[in-house]
Design an enzyme around this catalytic site. Structure first.
Site, short mmCIF file in Angstrom:
data_model
loop_
_atom_site.label_atom_id
_atom_site.label_comp_id
_atom_site.label_asym_id
_atom_site.label_seq_id
_atom_site.Cartn_x
_atom_site.Cartn_y
_atom_site.Cartn_z
N LYS A 192 63.72 23.78 -18.35
CA LYS A 192 62.46 24.13 -19.02
C LYS A 192 61.35 24.22 -17.97
CE LYS A 192 58.91 22.56 -20.75
NZ LYS A 192 57.77 23.41 -20.37
N GLY A 245 56.83 16.05 -12.77
CA GLY A 245 55.55 16.33 -13.42
C GLY A 245 54.66 15.11 -13.33
N SER A 246 53.73 15.01 -14.24
CA SER A 246 52.75 13.93 -14.14
C SER A 246 53.36 12.60 -14.57
CB SER A 246 51.55 14.25 -15.03
OG SER A 246 51.97 14.30 -16.37
N THR A 247 52.74 11.53 -14.12
CA THR A 247 53.19 10.20 -14.49
C THR A 247 53.07 9.98 -16.00
OG1 THR A 247 52.70 9.31 -12.31
CG2 THR A 247 52.67 7.74 -14.14
N THR A 249 53.38 12.17 -18.43
CA THR A 249 54.51 12.80 -19.14
C THR A 249 55.80 12.07 -18.81
OG1 THR A 249 53.36 14.92 -18.95
CG2 THR A 249 55.65 15.01 -19.61
N GLY A 250 55.94 11.61 -17.57
CA GLY A 250 57.14 10.85 -17.18
C GLY A 250 57.35 9.64 -18.09
N GLU A 268 60.14 12.43 -10.97
CA GLU A 268 59.35 12.70 -9.76
C GLU A 268 57.93 12.95 -10.24
OE1 GLU A 268 60.35 12.73 -6.64
OE2 GLU A 268 62.52 12.71 -6.87
N CYS A 303 51.95 17.15 -5.14
CA CYS A 303 52.16 15.74 -5.50
C CYS A 303 51.94 14.83 -4.30
CB CYS A 303 53.56 15.56 -6.07
SG CYS A 303 54.83 16.21 -4.99
N GLU A 402 44.81 10.94 -9.57
CA GLU A 402 45.29 12.19 -8.98
C GLU A 402 44.42 13.34 -9.47
OE1 GLU A 402 49.13 13.71 -10.33
OE2 GLU A 402 49.67 14.05 -8.25
#
Ligand code: NAD
Length: 499
Positions: A192, A245-247, A249-250, A268, A303, A402
């Site tokens: 995706k 992606g972002s933390t 969303t992680g 990541e 990143c 970030e």
């Protein structure tokens, strides 16, 4: 006499470019089952580029079913590694021969300079696929030292169906870091791409089939994170999610895994990396240039960006003077111009986010030393100047969060211990750097910094032979070399009684 060949500009090529805009499931392009689409905007102009299939639960179900069927059939998963190698090499060759088209797609889709996508990202994508192709028939399993009455083998097997969810900052390269090891290990994949940059992944799917990867092994479902991404991460028949992606969303992805089938999750995520320049480092020109490129490469949408410049108080003015000189030369330009080094910010939302952080830096009392404005507004696109703040305190938002834009926060320190403390005092731990001529200090600081990669007297040096990933909330697991194979394989013990 032959007429001179007229050079075709990237603008002309862009006008002639055909976009693939559908999902790719089971070896075929297809609309979203709902017929829905989302808009892809060119961030350099603010204009509509394409309407792309907005996959959702039903499309993810179809893709996962195709991936599972292909896995069971064994046309890829049971292929001898040397055969997978041959096909993946062909895949890499096809990516190489489509470099210009793919580079153009990425530049139009997310605004990075054509020189970067053409000379940097696309060759790196092909290299990555080729690296895993070449590696996979050299990976051996193990025999355990059990003694003479047993034979115990420890083997790695593909997990099955892997879902990969990737961001927009290096669209195809971040996907390649997943595709390479996932496919080399024999898995099937549902990819995706980000809704902000889906076009190159959609195109590359057909190259995979052309190379000989069986239908169903590599599927691409474009769509929004909250629908297609969520459906993939919640799916009961997906064995593993590989996320970049972002933390924020992680963290959600981990929850989805817990709410569904406890699928394996690798992450990541974000960073706020310290770039520490000690007073003894003799070449400030070099350090300043690296500091500038550490934050302005890819418009700071990186990143591992060196977004915090930690500089010893005694050399602050001298170093920032030089950083400013580099910044002045790096004004944003048309991403399709081969001379442009600093492109557009990916979209209006991200640009406003970056400008919001610039406001917050000012309001918190940091001193804006350079830049800070939106520029090229007439183009309709989203461009932000290289920006340098000094007098930044570690507690400020621009020192902790970030930003993901070309904004550098310079922080001073008095001694090495303080530099290490400030360096580590964020939730992230992706990258870090230290500049010093003293080898003992270099090792001591590198050991003390809690980051997945520490650069010494350089920034952002990279190679496929070294793992990449983060400590703390920068992620779980590592991308690249053979370490990545661990994420996409199950370990099996087979015990054979010989007594
Ligand atoms: P993002 O988290 O917004 O989106 C990443 C992907 O997740 C996209 O495909 C998106 O559609 C999807 N997504 C969003 N919400 C989702 C949900 N609820 N469920 C499932 N999927 C969802 O990140 P982004 O803005 O696309 O990318 C920037 C971030 O990526 C930065 O934080 C950057 O540091 C990070 N990044 C990390 C690395 C690394 O290797 N550590 C590399 C590149 C980017």
């Amino acid at each position: 006499m032959n007429a001179p060949v007229k050079a075709v500009s990237w603008q002309e090529r862009a006008r002639a470019l055909q976009f693939r805009t559908q999902a790719f499931i089971d070896g075929r392009y297809t609309d979203a089952a709902s017929g829905a689409t989302f808009d892809c905007i060119n961030p350099a102009t603010g204009k509509l580029l394409a309407r792309v299939a907005a996959g959702d639960q039903e499309d993810v179900n179809r893709a996962v079913a195709a991936a599972r069927a292909a896995f069971r059939k064994g046309g890829w998963s049971n292929l001898p590694p040397v055969e997978r190698k041959r096909i993946l090499q062909r895949f890499a060759d096809l990516i190489s021969s489509h470099t210009e088209e793919l580079a153009l797609l990425e530049t139009l889709d997310m605004g990075k300079p054509i020189r970067d996508s053409l000379k940097g990202d696309m060759p790196a994508v092909a290299r990555c696929i080729r690296w895993y192709a070449e590696a996979i028939d050299k990976v051996y399993d193990q025999v355990a030292p059990t003694g003479p009455n047993a034979l115990a083998t420890i083997t790695r097997e593909p997990m099955g169906v892997v879902g990969a969810i990737v961001p927009w900052n290096y669209p195809l390269l971040m996907a390649a870091w997943k595709i390479g090891p996932i496919l080399a290990a024999g898995n099937s994949l549902v990819l995706k791409p980000s809704e902000k940059s889906p076009l190159s992944a959609i195109k590359v799917a057909e190259l995979a089939v052309e190379a000989g990867i069986p239908p169903g092994v590599l599927n691409v479902v474009p769509g929004l994170g909250g629908t297609a991404g969520k459906a993939l991460a919640l799916h009961m028949d997906v064995d593993c999610i590989a996320f970049t992606g972002s933390t924020a969303t992680g963290k959600q992805i981990m929850q989805y895994a817990g709410q569904s089938n406890l699928k394996r999750v690798s992450l990541e995520c974000g960073g706020k990396s310290p770039n520490i320049v000690l007073a003894d480092y003799p070449d400030l020109d070099r350090a300043a240039k690296a500091a500038a490129y550490a934050i302005y490469s890819n418009a700071g949408e990186m990143c591992s960006a060196g977004s915090r410049l930690l500089v010893h108080e005694s050399i602050k003015d001298a170093l920032l003077e030089k950083v400013q000189a580099v910044s002045r030369k790096l004004q944003p330009g048309d991403p399709l111009d081969p001379e442009t080094r600093l492109g557009a910010i990916v979209d209006d939302i991200q640009m406003k986010r970056v400008l919001g952080y610039i406001d917050s830096g000012r309001n918190d009392g940091a001193e804006l030393r350079f830049g800070g404005r939106r520029v090229r507004e007439d183009s309709g696109g989203y461009f932000v100047e290289p920006t340098v703040f000094e007098g930044v305190k570690p507690a400020m938002a621009i020192a902790r969060e970030e930003i993901f834009g070309p904004v550098l926060s310079a922080i001073t320190f008095r001694n090495v211990e303080e530099a290490i403390e400030i360096g580590n005092d964020v939730i992230y731990g992706l990258a870090a750097a230290v500049w010093t001529r003293d080898v003992t200090t270099a090792h001591r600081v590198a050991r003390a910094l809690r980051a997945g990669t520490v650069y010494v007297n350089c920034y952002d040096a990279d190679d496929l032979t070294v793992p990449f990933g983060g400590y703390k909330q920068s992620g779980i697991g590592r991308d690249k070399p053979l370490h990545a194979l661990e994420k996409y394989t199950e370990l099996k013990t087979t015990w054979l009684d010989l007594s």
